[in-house]
Scaffold this motif. Sequence first.
Motif, PDB file in Angstrom:
ATOM      1  N   ASN A 161       6.629   0.367  -2.240  1.00 57.87           N
ATOM      2  CA  ASN A 161       5.574   1.131  -2.902  1.00 57.87           C
ATOM      3  C   ASN A 161       4.791   0.244  -3.888  1.00 57.87           C
ATOM      4  N   ALA A 162       5.523  -0.568  -4.664  1.00 64.03           N
ATOM      5  CA  ALA A 162       4.869  -1.431  -5.663  1.00 64.03           C
ATOM      6  C   ALA A 162       3.965  -2.450  -4.970  1.00 64.03           C
ATOM      7  N   ILE A 163       4.502  -3.095  -3.931  1.00 62.28           N
ATOM      8  CA  ILE A 163       3.725  -4.130  -3.234  1.00 62.28           C
ATOM      9  C   ILE A 163       2.499  -3.499  -2.565  1.00 62.28           C
ATOM     10  N   ASP A 164       2.708  -2.316  -1.997  1.00 68.41           N
ATOM     11  CA  ASP A 164       1.617  -1.602  -1.333  1.00 68.41           C
ATOM     12  C   ASP A 164       0.490  -1.285  -2.336  1.00 68.41           C
ATOM     13  N   ARG A 165       0.873  -0.749  -3.492  1.00 67.50           N
ATOM     14  CA  ARG A 165      -0.151  -0.363  -4.477  1.00 67.50           C
ATOM     15  C   ARG A 165      -0.887  -1.581  -5.040  1.00 67.50           C
ATOM     16  N   LYS A 170      -4.744  -2.297  -3.466  1.00 70.42           N
ATOM     17  CA  LYS A 170      -5.525  -3.027  -4.492  1.00 70.42           C
ATOM     18  C   LYS A 170      -5.913  -2.112  -5.669  1.00 70.42           C
ATOM     19  N   GLU A 171      -4.923  -1.380  -6.157  1.00 72.60           N
ATOM     20  CA  GLU A 171      -5.203  -0.471  -7.277  1.00 72.60           C
ATOM     21  C   GLU A 171      -5.666  -1.208  -8.531  1.00 72.60           C
ATOM     22  N   PHE A 172      -5.335  -2.502  -8.609  1.00 74.44           N
ATOM     23  CA  PHE A 172      -5.757  -3.273  -9.792  1.00 74.44           C
ATOM     24  C   PHE A 172      -6.764  -4.351  -9.403  1.00 74.44           C
TER      25      PHE A 172
END
Length: 423
Positions: A161-165, A170-172
Amino acid sequence: MKKVLIIGSGGREHALSWKLSQSGNVSRVFVAPGNGGTSTNVPIRTDDIDALIKYAKQNECLTIVGPEKPLESGIVNRFQNEGLPIFGPSKEAAMIETSKVWAKEFMKRNRIPTADFGAFSDPKEGRAFAASMDFNCVIKADGLADGKGVFLCSNSGEVSNAIDRIMIKKEFGGSGNKILVEERLVGIEASYIVITDGTSCLPMGVAQDHKRIYDLDQGPNTGGMGAYSPVPMVGPGLEEEIKSEIISRTVAAMRSEGVPFSGFLYAGLMITEKGPYVIEFNARMGDPEAQVIIPRMESDLYPYIEASVAGNLSSLQPIKWSKDSAVCVVLASEGYPSKFQSDEPVKLPKLDGKRNIIFHSGTKLADGLLLTSGGRVMGATALGPTLEDAANSAYLIADQVEWRSKYMRKDIARAAIEFLMST
Ligand code: AMP
Ligand code: GLY
């Protein structure tokens, strides 16, 4: 007498302007853009460097940079090219905050204690490295993400989940082109802050921030829900170790690598059983750490700022600190760090403004009316002879501030007060 231009609009900038307004060396303090609590506001945005240069030139100001974003944009380099005095690190030196990968590699090659890590631009490789740590790790976006690009993971799903986001969704934004996968440290967190001119440095103090939104450190991370200083768990012996093993080594290595760092240097530490480790560096004063560090400062701040800019900090006496403790309780609007209401009218209590202070952050004045304008709205801050006294006074102030969706944590400094009772 000198004129000062402070760049930023948060509680940290209010605390800096509060202190510098009391300086016998300073005639005017301007804040760009400032907030509803700062007095001489200049309506220039922090990213409008051309306009800031023009203003500082016309008004012959020494400029102080509060937040990290303008540092990343190279505001210090731009001012220096114009021959204007400015307090803060260059774009290159600010990489110690603006690129977590750069900072970790810097720490590794200079043997500054920090968690083991791998840096990856390929999500698959990052995941494989996390698997080698049994998924018990911390995943971070490389670049600036307002404190939100850090994921504490303990299983495969959380890692994915962290890597995906960060890397896929590209949430950041571009901050997620690379990630860090880090060993997860256990211990007590503390912020250690110094002022430096690139060669010598003087301690500004130790503080602890409360980053989670709910009591007992539950819920999502925020910009900081309250702070206190000093931190009883960090005694004089540990402070010496932090100074010699971490701070002095960092300042010397930045200089020897050709990126001398001047300004406020902030080490976010985890005090582990094996000693202090660096979680992150910030290239500026913390917020809300500033709101508890600055009120404890008995010396005039201006000469230290000027000496950092001029490179002669070693010619000054050590800074004098009050024996009092300080506590800042951040008042936010319900819903923060997600959605919250703005434009709600605020009623403030009358305070002495010396030992009981309100530092504004998300406020604005509209036709003489004070309105909320951000998630974190203000910090109720108090000094006291003990940490418990300071906390009681800060909560007394916090309770007297009124607006419809006011929210605060009820346990700022509580763990430290309990620690003091148990020793
Ligand atoms: P940072 O933005 O790097 O300061 O990380 C935000 C928060 O995540 C920190 O204040 C810690 O609470 C936590 N954190 C970051 N790195 C680690 C680590 N290696 N081990 C344990 N907790 C961490
Ligand atoms: N209080 C954390 C920070 O300023 O980054």
